[in-house]
Design a protein around this motif. Structure first.
Motif, PDB file in Angstrom:
ATOM      1  N   ALA A 213     -12.593 -13.543  37.550  1.00 31.91           N
ATOM      2  CA  ALA A 213     -13.498 -14.603  37.473  1.00 31.91           C
ATOM      3  C   ALA A 213     -13.114 -15.241  36.120  1.00 31.91           C
ATOM      4  O   ALA A 213     -13.109 -16.625  36.181  1.00 31.91           O
ATOM      5  CB  ALA A 213     -14.921 -14.020  37.511  1.00 31.91           C
ATOM      6  N   GLY A 214     -12.910 -14.368  34.947  1.00 38.89           N
ATOM      7  CA  GLY A 214     -12.732 -15.079  33.646  1.00 38.89           C
ATOM      8  C   GLY A 214     -11.114 -15.988  33.598  1.00 38.89           C
ATOM      9  O   GLY A 214     -11.116 -16.769  33.046  1.00 38.89           O
ATOM     10  N   ARG A 215     -10.450 -15.308  34.407  1.00 34.70           N
ATOM     11  CA  ARG A 215      -8.948 -15.788  34.578  1.00 34.70           C
ATOM     12  C   ARG A 215      -9.070 -17.154  35.186  1.00 34.70           C
ATOM     13  O   ARG A 215      -8.604 -18.128  34.775  1.00 34.70           O
ATOM     14  CB  ARG A 215      -8.012 -14.885  35.078  1.00 34.70           C
ATOM     15  N   ALA A 216      -9.877 -17.274  36.292  1.00 29.41           N
ATOM     16  CA  ALA A 216      -9.823 -18.334  37.347  1.00 29.41           C
ATOM     17  C   ALA A 216     -10.837 -19.455  36.376  1.00 29.41           C
ATOM     18  O   ALA A 216     -10.619 -20.644  36.390  1.00 29.41           O
ATOM     19  CB  ALA A 216     -10.822 -18.165  38.493  1.00 29.41           C
ATOM     20  N   ALA A 217     -11.640 -18.983  35.670  1.00 28.10           N
ATOM     21  CA  ALA A 217     -12.398 -20.012  34.824  1.00 28.10           C
ATOM     22  C   ALA A 217     -11.501 -20.643  33.687  1.00 28.10           C
ATOM     23  O   ALA A 217     -11.795 -21.917  33.455  1.00 28.10           O
ATOM     24  CB  ALA A 217     -13.679 -19.525  34.023  1.00 28.10           C
ATOM     25  N   LEU A 218     -10.429 -20.103  33.219  1.00 28.92           N
ATOM     26  CA  LEU A 218      -9.748 -20.622  32.212  1.00 28.92           C
ATOM     27  C   LEU A 218      -8.391 -21.367  32.874  1.00 28.92           C
ATOM     28  O   LEU A 218      -7.736 -21.745  31.903  1.00 28.92           O
ATOM     29  CB  LEU A 218      -9.230 -19.181  31.360  1.00 28.92           C
ATOM     30  N   GLN A 219      -8.416 -21.523  34.240  1.00 27.67           N
ATOM     31  CA  GLN A 219      -7.198 -22.000  34.823  1.00 27.67           C
ATOM     32  C   GLN A 219      -7.087 -23.518  34.123  1.00 27.67           C
ATOM     33  O   GLN A 219      -5.898 -23.691  33.921  1.00 27.67           O
ATOM     34  CB  GLN A 219      -7.261 -21.984  36.167  1.00 27.67           C
ATOM     35  N   PRO A 220      -7.995 -24.490  33.952  1.00 24.61           N
ATOM     36  CA  PRO A 220      -7.651 -25.550  33.620  1.00 24.61           C
ATOM     37  C   PRO A 220      -7.233 -25.677  32.281  1.00 24.61           C
ATOM     38  O   PRO A 220      -6.329 -26.439  32.073  1.00 24.61           O
ATOM     39  CB  PRO A 220      -9.295 -26.340  33.725  1.00 24.61           C
TER      40      PRO A 220
ATOM     41  N   ALA B  86       4.825  -6.678  26.607  1.00 22.80           N
ATOM     42  CA  ALA B  86       4.337  -5.117  27.298  1.00 22.80           C
ATOM     43  C   ALA B  86       2.829  -5.011  26.683  1.00 22.80           C
ATOM     44  O   ALA B  86       2.158  -4.496  27.526  1.00 22.80           O
ATOM     45  CB  ALA B  86       5.296  -4.249  26.778  1.00 22.80           C
ATOM     46  N   TYR B  87       2.668  -5.138  25.749  1.00 19.93           N
ATOM     47  CA  TYR B  87       1.008  -4.884  24.913  1.00 19.93           C
ATOM     48  C   TYR B  87       0.164  -5.944  25.615  1.00 19.93           C
ATOM     49  O   TYR B  87      -0.829  -5.546  26.238  1.00 19.93           O
ATOM     50  CB  TYR B  87       1.263  -5.228  23.576  1.00 19.93           C
ATOM     51  N   GLY B  88       0.600  -7.145  25.747  1.00 25.56           N
ATOM     52  CA  GLY B  88      -0.190  -8.183  26.338  1.00 25.56           C
ATOM     53  C   GLY B  88      -0.384  -7.946  27.675  1.00 25.56           C
ATOM     54  O   GLY B  88      -1.525  -8.125  28.371  1.00 25.56           O
ATOM     55  N   ALA B  89       0.457  -7.397  28.471  1.00 32.25           N
ATOM     56  CA  ALA B  89       0.370  -7.099  30.015  1.00 32.25           C
ATOM     57  C   ALA B  89      -0.579  -6.022  30.273  1.00 32.25           C
ATOM     58  O   ALA B  89      -1.098  -6.003  31.230  1.00 32.25           O
ATOM     59  CB  ALA B  89       1.641  -6.731  30.399  1.00 32.25           C
ATOM     60  N   ARG B  90      -0.897  -5.069  29.284  1.00 34.54           N
ATOM     61  CA  ARG B  90      -2.092  -4.281  29.370  1.00 34.54           C
ATOM     62  C   ARG B  90      -3.363  -4.753  28.736  1.00 34.54           C
ATOM     63  O   ARG B  90      -4.624  -4.641  29.171  1.00 34.54           O
ATOM     64  CB  ARG B  90      -1.645  -2.794  28.702  1.00 34.54           C
ATOM     65  N   ALA B  91      -3.081  -5.507  27.510  1.00 40.40           N
ATOM     66  CA  ALA B  91      -4.396  -6.013  27.174  1.00 40.40           C
ATOM     67  C   ALA B  91      -5.266  -7.102  27.838  1.00 40.40           C
ATOM     68  O   ALA B  91      -6.417  -7.073  27.724  1.00 40.40           O
ATOM     69  CB  ALA B  91      -4.032  -6.641  25.584  1.00 40.40           C
ATOM     70  N   VAL B  92      -4.392  -8.103  28.333  1.00 45.92           N
ATOM     71  CA  VAL B  92      -4.864  -9.320  29.117  1.00 45.92           C
ATOM     72  C   VAL B  92      -5.797  -8.640  30.137  1.00 45.92           C
ATOM     73  O   VAL B  92      -7.236  -8.977  30.332  1.00 45.92           O
ATOM     74  CB  VAL B  92      -4.119 -10.261  29.397  1.00 45.92           C
ATOM     75  N   PRO B  93      -5.442  -7.724  31.125  1.00 45.91           N
ATOM     76  CA  PRO B  93      -6.332  -7.486  32.282  1.00 45.91           C
ATOM     77  C   PRO B  93      -7.485  -6.566  31.658  1.00 45.91           C
ATOM     78  O   PRO B  93      -8.487  -6.526  32.392  1.00 45.91           O
ATOM     79  CB  PRO B  93      -5.411  -6.613  33.178  1.00 45.91           C
ATOM     80  N   ALA B  94      -7.201  -5.709  30.635  1.00 43.38           N
ATOM     81  CA  ALA B  94      -8.320  -4.920  30.194  1.00 43.38           C
ATOM     82  C   ALA B  94      -9.391  -5.934  29.784  1.00 43.38           C
ATOM     83  O   ALA B  94     -10.740  -5.348  29.903  1.00 43.38           O
ATOM     84  CB  ALA B  94      -7.871  -4.099  29.023  1.00 43.38           C
TER      85      ALA B  94
ATOM     86  N   ALA C  98      -9.017 -20.635  20.872  1.00 38.66           N
ATOM     87  CA  ALA C  98      -9.547 -20.105  21.926  1.00 38.66           C
ATOM     88  C   ALA C  98     -11.016 -19.520  21.777  1.00 38.66           C
ATOM     89  O   ALA C  98     -11.299 -18.661  20.822  1.00 38.66           O
ATOM     90  CB  ALA C  98      -8.745 -18.876  22.431  1.00 38.66           C
ATOM     91  N   PRO C  99     -11.948 -19.637  22.808  1.00 37.50           N
ATOM     92  CA  PRO C  99     -13.370 -19.376  22.527  1.00 37.50           C
ATOM     93  C   PRO C  99     -13.694 -18.090  22.464  1.00 37.50           C
ATOM     94  O   PRO C  99     -14.945 -17.510  21.886  1.00 37.50           O
ATOM     95  CB  PRO C  99     -14.095 -20.380  23.689  1.00 37.50           C
ATOM     96  N   ASP C 100     -13.141 -17.064  23.077  1.00 32.71           N
ATOM     97  CA  ASP C 100     -13.259 -15.671  23.204  1.00 32.71           C
ATOM     98  C   ASP C 100     -12.102 -14.873  23.301  1.00 32.71           C
ATOM     99  O   ASP C 100     -10.785 -15.319  23.390  1.00 32.71           O
ATOM    100  CB  ASP C 100     -14.196 -15.436  24.181  1.00 32.71           C
ATOM    101  N   THR C 101     -12.237 -13.484  23.401  1.00 31.15           N
ATOM    102  CA  THR C 101     -10.963 -12.617  23.096  1.00 31.15           C
ATOM    103  C   THR C 101     -10.319 -12.586  24.446  1.00 31.15           C
ATOM    104  O   THR C 101      -8.911 -12.857  24.177  1.00 31.15           O
ATOM    105  CB  THR C 101     -11.561 -11.217  22.959  1.00 31.15           C
ATOM    106  N   GLY C 102     -10.817 -12.974  25.696  1.00 31.57           N
ATOM    107  CA  GLY C 102      -9.968 -12.858  27.030  1.00 31.57           C
ATOM    108  C   GLY C 102      -9.111 -14.235  26.787  1.00 31.57           C
ATOM    109  O   GLY C 102      -7.934 -14.074  27.044  1.00 31.57           O
ATOM    110  N   ALA C 103      -9.441 -15.155  26.413  1.00 30.30           N
ATOM    111  CA  ALA C 103      -8.927 -16.627  26.478  1.00 30.30           C
ATOM    112  C   ALA C 103      -7.789 -16.431  25.220  1.00 30.30           C
ATOM    113  O   ALA C 103      -6.879 -16.936  25.399  1.00 30.30           O
ATOM    114  CB  ALA C 103      -9.757 -17.805  26.109  1.00 30.30           C
ATOM    115  N   LEU C 104      -8.088 -15.837  24.272  1.00 31.42           N
ATOM    116  CA  LEU C 104      -7.249 -15.575  23.218  1.00 31.42           C
ATOM    117  C   LEU C 104      -5.940 -14.716  23.555  1.00 31.42           C
ATOM    118  O   LEU C 104      -4.874 -15.261  23.314  1.00 31.42           O
ATOM    119  CB  LEU C 104      -7.804 -15.063  21.814  1.00 31.42           C
ATOM    120  N   LEU C 105      -6.192 -13.610  24.161  1.00 35.05           N
ATOM    121  CA  LEU C 105      -5.219 -12.778  24.666  1.00 35.05           C
ATOM    122  C   LEU C 105      -4.368 -13.814  25.802  1.00 35.05           C
ATOM    123  O   LEU C 105      -3.151 -13.581  25.829  1.00 35.05           O
ATOM    124  CB  LEU C 105      -5.755 -11.642  25.208  1.00 35.05           C
TER     125      LEU C 105
END
Length: 477
Positions: A180-187, A167-175, A114-121
């Motif tokens: 916009a980042g989520r939409a870009a990763l949808q593909p 539960a950890y991820g449910a807080r970490a991902v939106p943080a 995954a190219p960055d932290t957001g994608a990894l999470l």
């Protein structure tokens, strides 16, 4: 069909309380079917462990380093339990190192890359772990709880920690990932889901979807800096070596009331040990899984120690982010200057210096002498952990070297080759080695209504002079 009129004695719980008569009579997995699913679960635990370890060091966010440390520990232990269970089921050789399906391999490769932290999470906590959770829940639902109770029990216990990770991820991902980042990763998310479908689901329980195997991020060269430590903006001066905690702690002329602050600093500074240990685990091959379990447990312990220091400052009324400079010079030097075995040698050598009375016991005694209940508590457990870590070192490092004497000598030699050139850090403009201690101590005194002790305020010991005074005492933890 079981006669509904059949009852246990005085209607006691039947089948040891694990199932009803009807549930115990229900068909479930054969051994071959059960093992096939368990091997898929095991592969997921193993790959998740590798991702947490492989991304920990270069992840700059402190809280994520700590979370990855814990979750890697969970995954290592569950993978070990699954290996043991498969070995009970007429399976030698176990074949647990065999990729169960190319699409499943590609699925985890994508998340690792995954190219960055957001994608990894997003990949870890919204794709891989939910798929694993569904597979474990399906195993519980579909297996016969009597005949396959050991597997049922493993899955049930594992779900507790999977749910904790989710539960950890449910807080970490939106943080860490906005809309916009989520939409870009949808593909990419669509690709991950397609790979799971091609594999017949994580556990292979579904029909395999046809299609060509595609990759988006995986398949390129391994990032050369994946084990170079990085820190977030709360660590503005990571090369700072302006305060030497060990000299202060061992100076009997200095008052003990201030020494717990140095203990908290030493503990929080241990962020660098998981950063370094992840590189040992990630780059060492050919070891049994028990090695991975033990080393990852130690990595998690060291992360715990760092958080003990953080909590120590907070309960003392100190905002460490403003007043303390936590460096990464130790993990940076070891990870970039030594191969994995030599890093382990240095770790073991340093740990041996913590075993005598002047080591961990001394730090516990400092907490007691200062009348600081929290410092005493954390040093009590830190001391116990280090005894465990010495055993891990004996089991996996000393035996590989030969004997204890050779192991210590080799570690000493490796440590002597490590260049932590604090002068060059200043000359290159990376730090001015600010002595941040007086400001920290003064803030603590104000918080607790004390008059600062002049000798404590005047404390300033360079690493150059400290190295001569404290040979063999780690500049890390």
């Amino acid at each position: 069909m079981i006669d509904p009129a059949y009852q246990s004695y005085r209607n006691l719980p039947p089948v040891a309380g694990i199932a009803s008569f009807a549930e115990a009579a229900r068909p479930g997995f054969s051994i071959d079917e059960c093992v096939a699913r368990l091997k898929r679960h095991h592969w997921a635990w193993r790959r998740l462990h590798g991702i947490f370890i492989g991304r920990l060091t270069a992840e700059p966010v402190y809280e994520l380093k700590m979370g990855f440390s814990l979750h890697a520990h969970y995954c290592a232990e569950h993978a070990a339990a699954w290996r043991h269970r498969v070995g009970e089921m007429r399976e030698p050789p176990l074949g647990l190192d065999v990729v169960p399906h190319p699409a499943l391999e590609a699925f985890f490769d994508e998340i690792l890359a995954a190219p960055d932290t957001g994608a990894l999470l997003l990949g870890l906590y919204e794709q891989a772990l939910p798929a694993l959770r569904a597979a474990l829940a399906r195993h519980i639902e579909e297996t016969n709880r009597l005949v396959d109770h050991p597997s049922f029990r493993l899955c049930r216990f594992a779900l507790i920690e999977v749910d904790e990770m989710l539960a950890y991820g449910a807080r970490a991902v939106p943080a860490m990932l906005d809309a916009a980042g989520r939409a870009a990763l949808q593909p990419w998310v669509d690709l991950l889901q397609a790979l799971l479908a091609q594999a017949g689901g994580l556990d292979g329980s579904q029909p395999e979807a046809p299609g060509e195997l595609h990759r988006q991020f995986a398949g390129g060269p391994v990032a050369p800096d994946r084990f170079v430590p990085r820190r977030d903006e709360r660590f503005p001066d990571p090369y700072n070596m302006g305060v030497h905690a060990e000299v202060f702690l061992y100076d009997e002329a200095l008052p003990v009331h201030a020494k717990p602050l140095m203990l908290y600093y030493k503990r929080l500074r241990e962020i660098d040990v998981p950063e370094m240990m992840a590189s040992i685990i990630g780059e060492t091959t050919g070891k049994p899984w028990d090695y991975t379990v033990d080393m990852t447990r130690q990595l998690w312990d060291e992360a715990r120690h760092a958080m003990m220091g953080e909590i120590g400052f907070l309960q003392a009324g100190i905002d460490w982010r403003q007043l303390v400079r936590i460096n990464f010079t130790w993990s940076l030097a070891l990870n970039t200057q030594l191969p994995p075995l030599e890093r382990h040698a240095v770790l073991y050598f340093i740990e041996q210096g913590l075993m005598p009375r002047t080591g961990k016991r001394f730090e516990w005694e400092v907490g007691q002498a200062a009348g600081d209940a929290f410092a005493t508590l954390i040093q009590d457990y830190d001391w116990a952990d280090e005894v465990l870590h010495a055993r891990i070192g004996r089991d996996w490092y000393v035996k590989a070297i030969g004997d204890a004497k050779q192991a210590v000598e080799y570690g000493d030699a490796c440590w002597s080759r490590v260049l932590i050139d604090w002068r060059s850090y200043r000359e290159r403009g990376l730090t001015q080695h600010e002595n941040w201690w007086p400001a920290l101590y003064a803030a603590w005194c104000r918080r607790h209504g004390r008059t600062p002790d002049p000798a404590v305020m005047a404390y300033a010991t360079s690493y150059e002079s400290a190295r001569a005074d404290l040979q063999g005492i780690s500049a890390s933890g």
